[in-house]
Design a protein around this motif. Structure first.
Motif, PDB file in Angstrom:
ATOM      1  N   LEU A  12       0.828  -1.202   0.000  1.00 11.71           N
ATOM      2  CA  LEU A  12       0.000   0.000   0.000  1.00 11.71           C
ATOM      3  C   LEU A  12       0.868   1.261   0.000  1.00 11.71           C
ATOM      4  O   LEU A  12       0.970   1.971   1.003  1.00 11.71           O
ATOM      5  CB  LEU A  12      -0.951  -0.017   1.200  1.00 11.71           C
ATOM      6  CG  LEU A  12      -1.890  -1.222   1.260  1.00 11.71           C
ATOM      7  CD1 LEU A  12      -2.784  -1.146   2.471  1.00 11.71           C
ATOM      8  CD2 LEU A  12      -2.710  -1.310  -0.005  1.00 11.71           C
ATOM      9  N   GLY A 114     -17.070   3.775   1.691  1.00 10.09           N
ATOM     10  CA  GLY A 114     -15.667   4.168   1.792  1.00 10.09           C
ATOM     11  C   GLY A 114     -14.886   3.241   2.705  1.00 10.09           C
ATOM     12  O   GLY A 114     -13.771   2.825   2.375  1.00 10.09           O
ATOM     13  N   LEU A 115     -15.469   2.903   3.851  1.00 15.09           N
ATOM     14  CA  LEU A 115     -14.810   1.968   4.774  1.00 15.09           C
ATOM     15  C   LEU A 115     -14.644   0.588   4.137  1.00 15.09           C
ATOM     16  O   LEU A 115     -13.608  -0.062   4.298  1.00 15.09           O
ATOM     17  CB  LEU A 115     -15.622   1.868   6.060  1.00 15.09           C
ATOM     18  CG  LEU A 115     -15.696   3.150   6.920  1.00 15.09           C
ATOM     19  CD1 LEU A 115     -16.666   2.960   8.074  1.00 15.09           C
ATOM     20  CD2 LEU A 115     -14.316   3.535   7.441  1.00 15.09           C
ATOM     21  N   VAL A 118     -11.723   0.664   1.694  1.00 16.71           N
ATOM     22  CA  VAL A 118     -10.435   0.636   2.394  1.00 16.71           C
ATOM     23  C   VAL A 118     -10.113  -0.789   2.837  1.00 16.71           C
ATOM     24  O   VAL A 118      -8.985  -1.274   2.663  1.00 16.71           O
ATOM     25  CB  VAL A 118     -10.457   1.593   3.605  1.00 16.71           C
ATOM     26  CG1 VAL A 118      -9.197   1.412   4.447  1.00 16.71           C
ATOM     27  CG2 VAL A 118     -10.549   3.044   3.132  1.00 16.71           C
ATOM     28  N   GLY A 121      -9.080  -2.975  -0.047  1.00 22.99           N
ATOM     29  CA  GLY A 121      -7.709  -2.735  -0.476  1.00 22.99           C
ATOM     30  C   GLY A 121      -6.695  -3.333   0.474  1.00 22.99           C
ATOM     31  O   GLY A 121      -5.729  -3.981   0.057  1.00 22.99           O
ATOM     32  N   ILE A 122      -6.908  -3.152   1.782  1.00 30.69           N
ATOM     33  CA  ILE A 122      -5.974  -3.666   2.781  1.00 30.69           C
ATOM     34  C   ILE A 122      -5.933  -5.195   2.756  1.00 30.69           C
ATOM     35  O   ILE A 122      -4.871  -5.807   2.927  1.00 30.69           O
ATOM     36  CB  ILE A 122      -6.376  -3.166   4.190  1.00 30.69           C
ATOM     37  CG1 ILE A 122      -6.147  -1.645   4.292  1.00 30.69           C
ATOM     38  CG2 ILE A 122      -5.577  -3.879   5.263  1.00 30.69           C
ATOM     39  CD1 ILE A 122      -6.612  -1.042   5.597  1.00 30.69           C
ATOM     40  N   ASN A 291      -4.647  -2.714  -5.054  1.00 34.19           N
ATOM     41  CA  ASN A 291      -5.031  -2.615  -3.645  1.00 34.19           C
ATOM     42  C   ASN A 291      -4.944  -1.183  -3.132  1.00 34.19           C
ATOM     43  O   ASN A 291      -5.829  -0.702  -2.422  1.00 34.19           O
ATOM     44  CB  ASN A 291      -4.152  -3.539  -2.807  1.00 34.19           C
ATOM     45  CG  ASN A 291      -4.395  -5.003  -3.121  1.00 34.19           C
ATOM     46  OD1 ASN A 291      -5.524  -5.410  -3.362  1.00 34.19           O
ATOM     47  ND2 ASN A 291      -3.341  -5.799  -3.145  1.00 34.19           N
ATOM     48  N   VAL A 295      -7.918   1.491  -1.656  1.00 33.76           N
ATOM     49  CA  VAL A 295      -7.786   2.269  -0.410  1.00 33.76           C
ATOM     50  C   VAL A 295      -8.021   3.751  -0.697  1.00 33.76           C
ATOM     51  O   VAL A 295      -8.743   4.446   0.039  1.00 33.76           O
ATOM     52  CB  VAL A 295      -6.399   2.050   0.223  1.00 33.76           C
ATOM     53  CG1 VAL A 295      -6.189   3.017   1.387  1.00 33.76           C
ATOM     54  CG2 VAL A 295      -6.253   0.616   0.704  1.00 33.76           C
ATOM     55  N   ALA A 296      -7.419   4.252  -1.777  1.00 37.08           N
ATOM     56  CA  ALA A 296      -7.581   5.660  -2.138  1.00 37.08           C
ATOM     57  C   ALA A 296      -9.035   5.976  -2.477  1.00 37.08           C
ATOM     58  O   ALA A 296      -9.563   7.034  -2.095  1.00 37.08           O
ATOM     59  CB  ALA A 296      -6.676   6.006  -3.325  1.00 37.08           C
ATOM     60  N   GLY A 298     -11.604   4.487  -1.254  1.00 36.55           N
ATOM     61  CA  GLY A 298     -12.322   4.511   0.011  1.00 36.55           C
ATOM     62  C   GLY A 298     -12.141   5.817   0.757  1.00 36.55           C
ATOM     63  O   GLY A 298     -13.110   6.423   1.235  1.00 36.55           O
ATOM     64  N   ILE A 299     -10.895   6.277   0.863  1.00 35.46           N
ATOM     65  CA  ILE A 299     -10.628   7.546   1.561  1.00 35.46           C
ATOM     66  C   ILE A 299     -11.254   8.717   0.814  1.00 35.46           C
ATOM     67  O   ILE A 299     -11.799   9.649   1.418  1.00 35.46           O
ATOM     68  CB  ILE A 299      -9.104   7.737   1.720  1.00 35.46           C
ATOM     69  CG1 ILE A 299      -8.546   6.651   2.653  1.00 35.46           C
ATOM     70  CG2 ILE A 299      -8.777   9.125   2.262  1.00 35.46           C
ATOM     71  CD1 ILE A 299      -7.043   6.642   2.770  1.00 35.46           C
TER      72      ILE A 299
END
Length: 561
Positions: A12, A114-115, A118, A121-122, A291, A295-296, A298-299
């Motif tokens: 990440l 969004g959560l 994330v 991705g994680i 991944n 994450v991006a 989601g944020i």
């Protein structure tokens, strides 16, 4: 820890942090990013407002989304060129969420989505999202295109309808019932916008066609003082300041109600953003980090929701524009967001005179582009009937029911049809002792051997294809066809690339049957994945390692002793 493990935290790393390290960057690179960012910001301006209006939100919310989500998606993203913001794919979903749960419900659904992004991705699910079948993505994309087009008819024709129904057929019934309120001036503004977009694309491809169409239509309406509805007359203009952060109250009942919508938003954001990143890779030769991209996303959606925006994802057309304009790094995407911010702070009054008919015309063109009708028809005409069934099912469910249902049913249907094809290609057939197999770098090479005598009381069978739950019953059926119980049974597996727990269970039942009737069972030429799976399950220990042989000849020699 490797990327194929459950947690992919070590992968990440945003592409922004690689500027000057993994790819060179200079003053000339920055100038190219600056020009590309300003260009794509201008292109995104009318689209951000149009998508937001079509979704039942305000034009300002579209700008907030493009500014906040667009900035974080570029700053933290796994692609050097991705442009994030509101897109046509979300219009139908957002419209439905607002209709059912209001704006507060949309904010909560966007935060949940969004959560989810994330976490996706994680946990390293970026690669899995790519396995959505092509007929499913084409089906819901074409369906969304039709829905977007149908939503724009009211503003394009200037119809006087207080509230348009979210249901497809009911919407068109309303249009027919209110056709008497058709406004010729509004229609001419919309039609003129479409003609300008077509002409600019044809003769001046370097100029952003949607910007040119909206600019000319706005200028004509302003100078001619045409009595058509504008952003200012419906929404009261656009604020020239940043919104204050908002945090919705979280109630368990509301959370349960919007959770399915949040899943849809997260899934669609993941699919479209990764598809956009793949397109960017194809145009540039770069490779994105799936991944980190999730994450991006989601944020970016969390930031959009907190600052009053709507759901966002990677925008394929704007990403392509960014690349064609000479972008070199994620800075271009951040500059695109800053360009929109500067417009909102200093030029917001200009947006109030934009006619809504011109924005509806832009969305009609977007709907046509995203429908990809040529691909839709090609699958119907040239693809297998199973793919056509998946395509039409997904399309119809998207239009008539719901995008969430369409994707779920489409994926499940595609999976079942795939399993059926796998079962059709797999078989258990009588084998012969005279053909051995060598495993060379994971592939099977047939090599002739001398044929020892094949005793009449020894049965040799071969399984071809993956040995999974769809094929397991074949093994039991094979036993039923044997007239006499043999002394030994040799099961060849050189063409079995994989086995699942149901296949292992079938082998265990087969072994139990063989031992009950004093039949020796040999497994021959077992490949790497099945061997490891059988070892982990304990089957090889149960069978006995001496009954795992490299060829039927080895088993026949053992039977002589």
């Amino acid at each position: 820890m490797k990327n194929n493990t459950f947690f992919a935290i070590d992968s990440l790393i945003p592409r922004t942090f690689e500027i000057g390290r993994r790819f060179p960057y200079s003053r000339e690179s920055f100038i190219k990013d600056l020009l590309a960012g300003v260009t794509v910001g201008i292109v995104a301006l009318p689209l951000a407002m149009a998508f937001s209006i079509a979704a039942g939100a305000s034009p300002a919310q579209g700008l907030y989304t493009a500014i906040f989500a667009g900035f974080f998606i570029s700053f933290l993203g796994g692609s050097r060129y991705q442009i994030g913001g509101p897109t046509g794919a979300f219009v139908v979903i957002i419209f439905g969420v607002i209709s059912r749960h209001g704006m507060e419900g949309l904010v909560l659904a966007t935060i949940l989505a969004g959560l989810m992004l994330v976490l996706m991705g994680i946990s390293g699910l970026g690669r899995l999202i790519k396995f959505i079948p092509y007929p499913v993505t084409t089906g819901f994309t074409t369906g969304i295109g039709l829905l977007i087009f149908s939503q724009q008819v009211k503003d394009f024709l200037g119809l006087s309808i207080e509230k348009v129904s979210p249901e497809f057929f009911e919407k068109w019934v309303q249009y027919v019932e209110h056709i008497g309120t058709f406004d010729l001036k509004t229609f001419m503004v919309g039609l003129g916008t479409i003609l300008i977009i077509i002409l600019v694309r044809r003769f001046f491809p370097r100029i952003p066609a949607s910007v040119a169409g909206v600019a000319v239509a706005t200028l004509v309406c302003f100078i001619g003082k045409l009595p058509v509805e504008t952003i200012g007359s419906r929404f009261g203009g656009i604020p020239n300041s940043l919104p204050t952060p908002i945090f919705p109250g979280i109630h368990w009942s509301t959370l349960k109600a919007v959770f399915p919508d949040a899943i849809t938003i997260a899934l669609l954001a993941a699919i479209e953003s990764l598809l956009s990143a793949v397109v960017a890779d194809g145009m540039t030769g770069d490779r994105h980090n799936a991944n980190m991209e999730l994450v991006a996303q989601g944020i970016g959606n969390l930031a959009s929701a907190i600052f009053g925006g709507i759901p966002a994802t990677g925008a394929i057309a704007r990403t392509a524009t960014n690349i064609k304009s000479g972008a070199q790094s994620p800075l271009a995407g951040m500059i695109h967001a800053i360009t929109l911010l500067l417009f909102m702070l200093f030029l917001a009054p200009l947006a109030s005179v934009i006619p809504l008919a011109s924005l509806s015309a832009v969305l009609m063109v977007v709907a046509w582009d995203m429908s990809e009708l040529h691909r839709f028809l090609r699958i119907i005409r040239k693809s297998p009937r199973s793919d056509m069934l998946v395509l039409l099912t997904t399309f119809v469910l998207t239009v008539l029911i719901d995008l969430t249902v369409a994707v779920e049913v489409g994926v499940v249907l595609a999976a079942f049809l795939f399993l059926r094809r796998m079962v059709e290609t797999a078989e258990i057939k009588p084998g012969a002792a005279g053909v051995g197999a060598e495993i060379v770098y994971g592939s099977i090479k047939d090599s002739p051997h001398e044929q020892p005598e094949h005793p009449k009381n020894v049965e040799i069978y071969e399984i071809t294809g993956p040995f999974f739950f769809g094929v397991a019953d074949m093994l039991q059926d094979t036993l039923m066809t044997l007239e006499k119980k043999p002394r030994a049974f040799i099961l060849r597996l050189p063409q079995v690339p994989a086995i699942d727990s149901t296949g292992i269970a079938a082998l265990e039942s087969f072994l139990t049957y063989c031992r009950k009737h004093n039949i020796k069972l040999y497994l021959s030429e077992v490949r790497e994945q099945p061997r490891k799976a059988l070892e982990r399950s304990g089957f090889i220990e149960l069978l006995g390692a001496e009954y795992l042989v490299s060829s039927p000849e080895e088993a026949l020699e053992a039977l002589k002793r």
